[in-house]
Design an enzyme around this catalytic site. Structure first.
Site, short mmCIF file in Angstrom:
data_model
loop_
_atom_site.label_atom_id
_atom_site.label_comp_id
_atom_site.label_asym_id
_atom_site.label_seq_id
_atom_site.Cartn_x
_atom_site.Cartn_y
_atom_site.Cartn_z
N SER A 90 0.83 -1.20 0.00
CA SER A 90 0.00 0.00 0.00
C SER A 90 0.87 1.26 0.00
O SER A 90 1.67 1.45 -0.91
CB SER A 90 -0.97 -0.05 1.19
N ASP A 182 -2.59 13.55 13.08
CA ASP A 182 -2.96 14.87 12.57
C ASP A 182 -2.26 15.15 11.23
O ASP A 182 -2.87 15.66 10.29
CB ASP A 182 -2.61 15.96 13.58
N HIS A 241 -7.38 -5.95 0.46
CA HIS A 241 -6.21 -5.07 0.40
C HIS A 241 -5.06 -5.55 1.27
O HIS A 241 -3.90 -5.43 0.90
CB HIS A 241 -6.64 -3.66 0.81
#
Length: 262
Positions: A90, A182, A241
């Site tokens: 990924s 974040d 995945h």
């Protein structure tokens, strides 16, 4: 960032050629522990925590070229520039592709797992997961199970919650996220993209996808073969995945066959 990359790594095995594993978004090197053990004794493994994940340093930015160059610098220092096999899943697969294109002398064989050299879908899903995690009141947690209970409403899949909560660690009496959530939320468009790299990598490449995943699509094949002319494709039946965790035996078998082939 490339001069002294602060990467946390784990070594498994002490014989055979070296395989370096790069995890995906929310992951850690230890996600490949069982795979690495299964590759012994023919192959030894290095499990890398990518920047802003696991026990590696937070960098304040996300850029595939910077990350690939940082890993390349670490490889040169750790193994004296000797080529290694590189496996990336990924997001880690994008790092691996960029690294192989920019530093081909460091890579023998490349394995790209369920990702393409193209913009990825699924950004909305990852935004939902990141928003759910960043909204958790860490100061109000007494134990990890409290976090699992609070996330159950927004993330109903128990397996997904378990994977995400591997990033939650207790330090000095307080809970904190190992990954810079974040930053990852802010940089999702960059993570979903793929940089332009004017190069090719002509060593053997295994492009492995899950049968039930849509991260590799027919329209991606031309670009993949343009960048990586010697590409072999494998589709793992019954896998989505997360190929290595959903079908570990098939994943290990494909790796062993490809990496040990004459």
């Amino acid at each position: 960032m490339t001069s002294a990359p602060d990467l946390h790594t784990t070594e498994i095995g002490d014989t055979g050629e070296r395989v370096v594993f790069l995890h995906g978004l929310f992951g850690q090197g230890r996600n490949f522990t069982q795979v690495a053990k299964a590759l012994q004794p023919e192959l030894r493994s290095t499990l890398v925590d990518l920047p802003n994940h696991g026990r590696s340093a937070w960098t304040g930015s996300v850029d595939y070229v910077d990350v690939a160059d940082a890993v390349a610098t670490w490889l040169r220092a750790a193994y004296d520039g000797e080529p290694v096999h590189l496996v990336g899943h990924s997001m880690g697969g994008k790092v691996a592709m960029v690294l192989a294109l920019r530093h081909p002398e460091l890579i023998d064989r490349l394995v790209v797992v369920d990702i393409s050299p193209a913009p990825s879908g699924g950004a909305g899903e990852f935004e939902h997961l990141l928003t759910s995690l960043t909204g958790l009141d860490l100061d109000g947690l007494e134990r990890r199970s409290d976090a699992d209970e609070q996330l159950a409403g927004s993330i109903p899949d128990e397996r997904v919650r378990g994977f995400l909560l591997q990033n939650l660690r207790r330090e000095e009496g307080r809970w904190r996220w190992q990954a810079d959530l974040d930053l990852l939320l802010r940089e999702l468009p960059t993570i979903a993209g793929f940089p332009g790299v004017d190069a090719t990598f002509d060593h053997p490449v295994l492009w492995m996808g899950g049968e039930r995943s849509d991260y590799i699509r027919p329209e991606h094949e031309a670009r993949m073969r343009e960048l990586f002319p010697t590409t072999y494709t494998v589709t793992v039946k019954g896998a989505g995945h997360w190929v290595h965790s959903e079908q570990p035996e098939a994943f290990v078998s494909a790796l062993r066959y490809f990496l040990l082939a004459d």
